[in-house]
Scaffold this motif. Sequence first.
Motif, mmCIF file in Angstrom:
data_model
loop_
_atom_site.group_PDB
_atom_site.id
_atom_site.type_symbol
_atom_site.label_atom_id
_atom_site.label_comp_id
_atom_site.label_asym_id
_atom_site.label_seq_id
_atom_site.Cartn_x
_atom_site.Cartn_y
_atom_site.Cartn_z
ATOM 1 N N GLU A 278 0.830 -1.213 0.000
ATOM 2 C CA GLU A 278 0.000 0.000 0.000
ATOM 3 C C GLU A 278 0.856 1.251 0.000
ATOM 4 N N ALA A 279 1.890 1.259 0.839
ATOM 5 C CA ALA A 279 2.748 2.436 0.939
ATOM 6 C C ALA A 279 3.511 2.678 -0.360
ATOM 7 N N ASP A 280 4.031 1.616 -0.956
ATOM 8 C CA ASP A 280 4.782 1.764 -2.204
ATOM 9 C C ASP A 280 3.892 2.297 -3.326
ATOM 10 N N ALA A 281 2.670 1.757 -3.411
ATOM 11 C CA ALA A 281 1.754 2.211 -4.456
ATOM 12 C C ALA A 281 1.340 3.660 -4.231
ATOM 13 N N ARG A 282 1.098 4.012 -2.989
ATOM 14 C CA ARG A 282 0.697 5.385 -2.671
ATOM 15 C C ARG A 282 1.819 6.364 -2.994
ATOM 16 N N THR A 283 3.053 6.015 -2.662
ATOM 17 C CA THR A 283 4.202 6.877 -2.955
ATOM 18 C C THR A 283 4.371 7.076 -4.458
ATOM 19 N N ALA A 284 4.110 6.022 -5.218
ATOM 20 C CA ALA A 284 4.259 6.090 -6.675
ATOM 21 C C ALA A 284 3.035 6.672 -7.370
ATOM 22 N N GLY A 285 1.969 6.918 -6.613
ATOM 23 C CA GLY A 285 0.730 7.396 -7.226
ATOM 24 C C GLY A 285 0.171 6.383 -8.196
ATOM 25 N N ALA A 286 0.203 5.112 -7.781
ATOM 26 C CA ALA A 286 -0.157 4.027 -8.705
ATOM 27 C C ALA A 286 -1.238 3.135 -8.105
ATOM 28 N N GLN A 287 -1.862 2.376 -8.987
ATOM 29 C CA GLN A 287 -2.900 1.410 -8.617
ATOM 30 C C GLN A 287 -2.248 0.038 -8.430
ATOM 31 N N LEU A 288 -2.591 -0.635 -7.326
ATOM 32 C CA LEU A 288 -2.110 -1.996 -7.124
ATOM 33 C C LEU A 288 -2.814 -2.943 -8.097
ATOM 34 N N VAL A 289 -2.039 -3.815 -8.755
ATOM 35 C CA VAL A 289 -2.574 -4.778 -9.713
ATOM 36 C C VAL A 289 -1.920 -6.123 -9.442
ATOM 37 N N THR A 290 -2.706 -7.206 -9.517
ATOM 38 C CA THR A 290 -2.145 -8.535 -9.285
ATOM 39 C C THR A 290 -2.885 -9.574 -10.117
ATOM 40 N N THR A 291 -2.528 -10.838 -9.916
ATOM 41 C CA THR A 291 -3.126 -11.949 -10.653
ATOM 42 C C THR A 291 -4.336 -12.504 -9.901
ATOM 43 N N GLU A 292 -5.133 -13.306 -10.584
ATOM 44 C CA GLU A 292 -6.255 -13.979 -9.923
ATOM 45 C C GLU A 292 -5.777 -14.864 -8.787
ATOM 46 N N ASP A 301 -10.900 -7.167 2.681
ATOM 47 C CA ASP A 301 -10.870 -5.706 2.758
ATOM 48 C C ASP A 301 -9.715 -5.122 1.943
ATOM 49 N N PHE A 302 -8.617 -5.878 1.799
ATOM 50 C CA PHE A 302 -7.498 -5.403 0.987
ATOM 51 C C PHE A 302 -7.774 -5.630 -0.495
ATOM 52 N N ARG A 303 -8.433 -6.729 -0.814
ATOM 53 C CA ARG A 303 -8.679 -7.088 -2.211
ATOM 54 C C ARG A 303 -9.518 -6.037 -2.934
ATOM 55 N N ARG A 304 -10.368 -5.338 -2.189
ATOM 56 C CA ARG A 304 -11.228 -4.321 -2.807
ATOM 57 C C ARG A 304 -10.427 -3.186 -3.424
ATOM 58 N N ASN A 305 -9.193 -3.007 -2.972
ATOM 59 C CA ASN A 305 -8.365 -1.901 -3.476
ATOM 60 C C ASN A 305 -7.381 -2.344 -4.552
ATOM 61 N N VAL A 306 -7.520 -3.581 -5.012
ATOM 62 C CA VAL A 306 -6.574 -4.137 -5.982
ATOM 63 C C VAL A 306 -7.318 -4.526 -7.256
ATOM 64 N N ILE A 307 -6.753 -4.163 -8.398
ATOM 65 C CA ILE A 307 -7.306 -4.587 -9.680
ATOM 66 C C ILE A 307 -6.673 -5.923 -10.059
ATOM 67 N N VAL A 308 -7.497 -6.833 -10.538
ATOM 68 C CA VAL A 308 -7.039 -8.179 -10.876
ATOM 69 C C VAL A 308 -7.048 -8.359 -12.389
#
Length: 340
Positions: A278-292, A301-308
Amino acid sequence: MQPPAFWFRDRRAPGLLPHLLAPLAQLWTAMTRRRLAKGPYERLAVPVICVGNLSLGGAGKTPTVMALITELTSRGMAPHVISRGHGGRLTGPVRVDETRHTAGDVGDEPLLIAPFAPVWVARDRAAAGRAAAEAGADVIVMDDGFQNPALARDLSIVVVDAGVGFGNGRVAPAGPLREPVPEGLARADLVMAIGAPEERARFRKTWPEAAALPFVEAELAPLQTGMDWEGLRAFAFAGIGRPEKFFRTLRALGAEIVGTRAFDDHGVYDGRILSRLEADARTAGAQLVTTEKDAARLPQDFRRNVIVLPVRLNMINRDALDAQLDRLLTERSLEAGKCQ
């Protein structure tokens, strides 16, 4: 842990370490041979299709299982999947309930497969197979377990990540293999090579003994979800067999990758790791993205903030698979007729 680089050196010039580790590799090989020779290879009343590999780590087995389920269902079959549930705590046999179970219960891969077909998790694969058959399965797909002798198989599919092939061709810890290539291929009915066109071509040239078997080429393609990836500032993270494949796919879709984190396959995402992401993405002004697969291991609660980014298997040539499935279903139909 991430595999060592020397595992994937040219097998003609493997270097010093594989030679030093050869005695341990021989011990591993002997143990695998003994286990496979001993059995018991229980035969169920319904056909069993094994989707496995010769290498440690991911090779694309889960997308292959999903594609196989779709194919079997289109043929009027009722497939169930059995899995050891790697990373889960339940010993089973238990049917996976995606609304109730977590990856900590049954593993991440069973959760991914459960929307496609009933999935049974058990440490004892024979017990899982019996539970599936009793629940109405008329064909069982075994996710992994190519080196497990619990069940007799009617069709064995070896899945290969064509990008790395069989590495340096040596058994762990001298290389990435669970068993020697000739011994594994001798038990295989079909090889599924997954990768980009140039990777598949290189694999066929490097491992002609695999390409000589009934052979299917395939690639993993992003599932069309309507998501516009073009220009998205993404902080990508993945704990799969080769995370760089995921990062490369995102870039090909047009995403701007401003940071990446690679984790161990099946790794646990604890609070410390999630806070850092979360901190790294916020510092970079980026959206967290991961695999299924990674998303299945994230807290809700964390998954809601991640694009899959979901991917699916696209078979380039499937004639060999169709022929094997025709053979399998014809043979079992004839057997059923004799028993009547």
